[in-house]
Design an enzyme around this catalytic site. Structure first.
Site, mmCIF file in Angstrom:
data_model
loop_
_atom_site.group_PDB
_atom_site.id
_atom_site.type_symbol
_atom_site.label_atom_id
_atom_site.label_comp_id
_atom_site.label_asym_id
_atom_site.label_seq_id
_atom_site.Cartn_x
_atom_site.Cartn_y
_atom_site.Cartn_z
ATOM 1 N N HIS A 1 60.697 14.086 -41.228
ATOM 2 C CA HIS A 1 60.292 14.300 -42.626
ATOM 3 C C HIS A 1 60.160 15.798 -42.928
ATOM 4 O O HIS A 1 59.845 16.589 -42.038
ATOM 5 C CB HIS A 1 58.930 13.675 -42.894
ATOM 6 C CG HIS A 1 58.893 12.185 -42.743
ATOM 7 N ND1 HIS A 1 58.800 11.327 -43.817
ATOM 8 C CD2 HIS A 1 58.918 11.399 -41.642
ATOM 9 C CE1 HIS A 1 58.764 10.078 -43.380
ATOM 10 N NE2 HIS A 1 58.838 10.093 -42.062
ATOM 11 N N ASN B 1 56.480 5.580 -47.805
ATOM 12 C CA ASN B 1 57.446 4.697 -47.141
ATOM 13 C C ASN B 1 58.267 3.826 -48.091
ATOM 14 O O ASN B 1 58.804 2.789 -47.683
ATOM 15 C CB ASN B 1 56.755 3.844 -46.073
ATOM 16 C CG ASN B 1 57.080 4.334 -44.667
ATOM 17 O OD1 ASN B 1 58.200 4.770 -44.408
ATOM 18 N ND2 ASN B 1 56.129 4.246 -43.747
ATOM 19 N N ASN C 1 54.699 14.343 -43.133
ATOM 20 C CA ASN C 1 54.682 13.417 -42.000
ATOM 21 C C ASN C 1 55.222 14.189 -40.804
ATOM 22 O O ASN C 1 56.401 14.538 -40.756
ATOM 23 C CB ASN C 1 55.520 12.171 -42.279
ATOM 24 C CG ASN C 1 55.508 11.211 -41.095
ATOM 25 O OD1 ASN C 1 55.557 11.635 -39.947
ATOM 26 N ND2 ASN C 1 55.442 9.920 -41.372
#
Length: 257
Positions: A248, A149, A7
């Site tokens: 991330h 997530n 990400n």
DNA sequence: ATGGTCGGTATCCGA
């Protein structure tokens, strides 16, 4: 074959990190999430120059956006779920590369409990499970990766008690994600690493990274047939320590293919 | 247990 997921939190803002990391780590496939740009602004030329001859991307203005960068040809490209409206949020891109069906996803964040966006997150995960039921065979080489997530287990959270009722680790989210996993996926990172304290995301504030107060919400899951070919899987924390990092870190898996 | 910190084409929103 080395496959990575990251990400990137804005592909244009982070293009230097992507190019440097790719030059050093030489992934055959790099799946990106949160590219945060319309297709016309995707940095295609720079990524091609970095050796990714085959690139597929699916973005929108300011939010979401996913991409697959590959050194081998991309076949059977698919954007979003079959049957999605044309204006659906750009959160899924899938392609077959070297005989591996790769599904790259940016699962909805959820925002806050009790909101429409939280319901959307749970519904989206249910659709993801149905998508695998309808389109994939456990005996094939199938790989699901991306920012899912959700931290599925207590060892994936720096302080499970504190996070028990927080976004990314609540019961309904974990159940929705584990329902996807019950399609038959193997978490290849956990297959290779049993130690706690391994995370893929750290908040930008409170010096979370320096204190290793993170969550493991970025994943590489594979069908059992592909998991047998996995030789290693790790999280590379190095780019998270750079100036202006994504929040991330990349997750990388190697397969004897 | 909070206050804080990012990116985007933005002066707030989503994360």
């Amino acid at each position: 074959m080395k496959i990575a997921t990251w990400n990137i939190n804005g592909v244009n803002s982070r293009i230097g990190h992507v190019l440097d990391w790719s030059a050093k780590n030489r992934p055959d496939v790099l799946c990106l999430q949160e590219t945060k740009c319309v297709d016309a602004r995707f940095p295609l030329g720079k990524l091609r120059s970095a050796g990714f001859e085959h690139i597929a991307f699916h973005g929108e203005k300011a939010y979401n956006g996913v991409a697959i960068l590959a050194k081998y040809p991309i076949e059977d490209l698919q954007k979003n779920f079959p049957g999605d409206e044309a204006d659906a949020l750009r959160r899924l891109i899938a392609a077959t590369i070297n005989g591996v069906r790769i599904v790259n996803t940016y699962v909805p964040h959820g925002t806050a409990f009790g909101t429409d966006k939280f319901t959307f997150k749970l519904d989206w995960l249910a659709r993801l499970r149905a998508y695998f039921d309808d389109n994939f065979d456990r005996d094939d080489k199938v790989l699901l990766c991306g920012d899912l997530n959700v931290a599925p287990h207590e060892t994936d959270v720096w302080n499970p008690r504190l996070w028990a009722d927080k976004m990314h680790f609540s019961k309904p989210e974990r159940e929705a994600l584990l329902n996807v996993k019950r399609w038959g996926f193997v978490d290849v990172f956990r297959q290779m690493n049993e130690e706690p304290g391994e995370y893929s995301w750290w908040e930008y504030f409170h010096h979370s990274f320096e204190k290793n107060r993170g969550l493991r919400i970025d994943h590489i899951w594979t069908s059992p047939a592909l998991a047998e070919l996995c030789t290693d899987c790790w999280i590379d924390r190095a780019p998270r320590a750079l100036e202006k990092p994504s929040d991330h870190a990349p997750v990388v898996a190697e397969f004897s293919i």
